[in-house]
Design an enzyme around this catalytic site. Structure first.
Site, PDB file in Angstrom:
ATOM      1  N   LYS A   1     -15.305  -7.423   5.047  1.00 53.15           N
ATOM      2  CA  LYS A   1     -14.902  -8.395   6.072  1.00 53.15           C
ATOM      3  C   LYS A   1     -14.837  -7.711   7.441  1.00 53.15           C
ATOM      4  O   LYS A   1     -14.637  -6.504   7.511  1.00 53.15           O
ATOM      5  CB  LYS A   1     -13.518  -8.970   5.728  1.00 53.15           C
TER       6      LYS A   1
ATOM      7  N   HIS B   1       0.846  -1.209   0.000  1.00 54.13           N
ATOM      8  CA  HIS B   1       0.000   0.000   0.000  1.00 54.13           C
ATOM      9  C   HIS B   1       0.879   1.257   0.000  1.00 54.13           C
ATOM     10  O   HIS B   1       0.633   2.201  -0.755  1.00 54.13           O
ATOM     11  CB  HIS B   1      -0.875   0.051   1.260  1.00 54.13           C
TER      12      HIS B   1
ATOM     13  N   SER C   1      -3.280  -7.774   2.907  1.00 54.93           N
ATOM     14  CA  SER C   1      -3.561  -7.592   4.331  1.00 54.93           C
ATOM     15  C   SER C   1      -4.073  -8.896   4.947  1.00 54.93           C
ATOM     16  O   SER C   1      -3.730  -9.231   6.081  1.00 54.93           O
ATOM     17  CB  SER C   1      -4.598  -6.487   4.526  1.00 54.93           C
TER      18      SER C   1
ATOM     19  N   ARG D   1      -1.690  -5.862  -8.152  1.00 58.01           N
ATOM     20  CA  ARG D   1      -0.589  -6.784  -7.830  1.00 58.01           C
ATOM     21  C   ARG D   1      -0.370  -7.795  -8.937  1.00 58.01           C
ATOM     22  O   ARG D   1       0.741  -8.138  -9.280  1.00 58.01           O
ATOM     23  CB  ARG D   1      -0.899  -7.539  -6.532  1.00 58.01           C
TER      24      ARG D   1
END
Ligand code: PNS
Length: 159
Positions: free
Chosen positions: A41, A17, A127, A90
Site C-alpha cells: 500500500k 508491534h 496500522s 492478532r
C-alpha cells in the site's frame, strides 16, 4: 546466539508491534526489526520516517536494531544471518496469510517462522485502522507510542 528478524510495514508502528518486539527482545539474543521499504500500500510515512520512529520507540532495548529491506524477505534474512522470522498474530484472520507466507519463505530458503500471539488488548489494532481513525478525528492516543502519536498528529494536520 539466536537472532530474530521481525519484518513489517510499520506504517506506523503501534503498541501491538512494540509488544511483539519487546517479547522478542526478552527471548532472543538479538532482534532485527526490518521495515519493508516499499509496502504494497502507498505508505503514510516514508521508510526513513518509519525507521526513525522505530528507533525512538525501541531505544530502551539494547539488543534491538532497526533495519530496512527491498525485495524478498528471505534474501534479507540470509544477508543479515537471521536465524528465525518472528511475526505477531492478532486473530485467526491473520493466520491463513501468515501461514502461507511462512511456508513460502520456508520453501525459498528453509528459514523458520515463529508466531507470537498479540496481547488481547491489542488484538483489534492495525496500522490501517489507526490511520483511518486518526484521519477522521478519532482518538488513538492509548494505542500508539508517544513518538508515533506526535508524528501522526503532525501528518494528519498537514494534510
Ligand atoms: O506489516 P506487514 O504488512 O504484515 O508485513 C508484510 C511483510 C513486509 C512481512 C511481507 O509483505 C514481506 O515479507 N514482504 C517482502 C516481499 C517478500 O518476501 N514476499 C514474499 C513473502 S512469502
Amino acid at each position: 546466539m539466536t537472532s530474530a528478524l521481525v519484518p513489517g510495514s510499520f506504517d506506523p508502528p503501534t503498541k501491538g508491534h512494540l509488544d511483539v518486539i519487546e517479547r522478542c527482545a526478552a527471548i532472543f539474543e538479538t532482534v532485527l526489526v526490518a521495515v519493508v521499504r516499499n509496502p504494497s500500500k502507498d505508505p503514510l510515512f516514508s521508510a526513513e520516517e518509519r525507521i526513525e520512529l522505530l528507533k525512538e520507540c525501541c531505544a530502551n532495548w539494547p539488543n534491538v536494531e532497526i533495519g530496512s529491506f527491498d525485495g524478498l524477505l528471505v534474501d534479507y534474512a540470509r544477508q543479515t544471518r537471521s536465524d528465525v522470522i518472528v511475526k505477531g498474530l492478532r486473530a485467526i484472520t491473520d493466520f491463513d496469510y501468515e501461514l502461507q507466507m511462512s511456508q513460502m519463505n520456508r520453501h525459498l530458503s528453509g528459514i523458520v517462522t515463529m508466531f507470537i500471539a498479540t496481547k488481547p488488548e491489542y488484538g483489534y489494532l492495525s496500522s490501517s485502522l489507526i490511520k483511518q481513525v486518526a484521519g477522521l478525528g478519532g482518538s488513538v492516543d492509548s494505542l500508539i507510542p508517544a513518538p508515533v502519536l506526535d508524528a501522526l498528529k503532525a501528518r494528519v494536520h498537514d494534510d
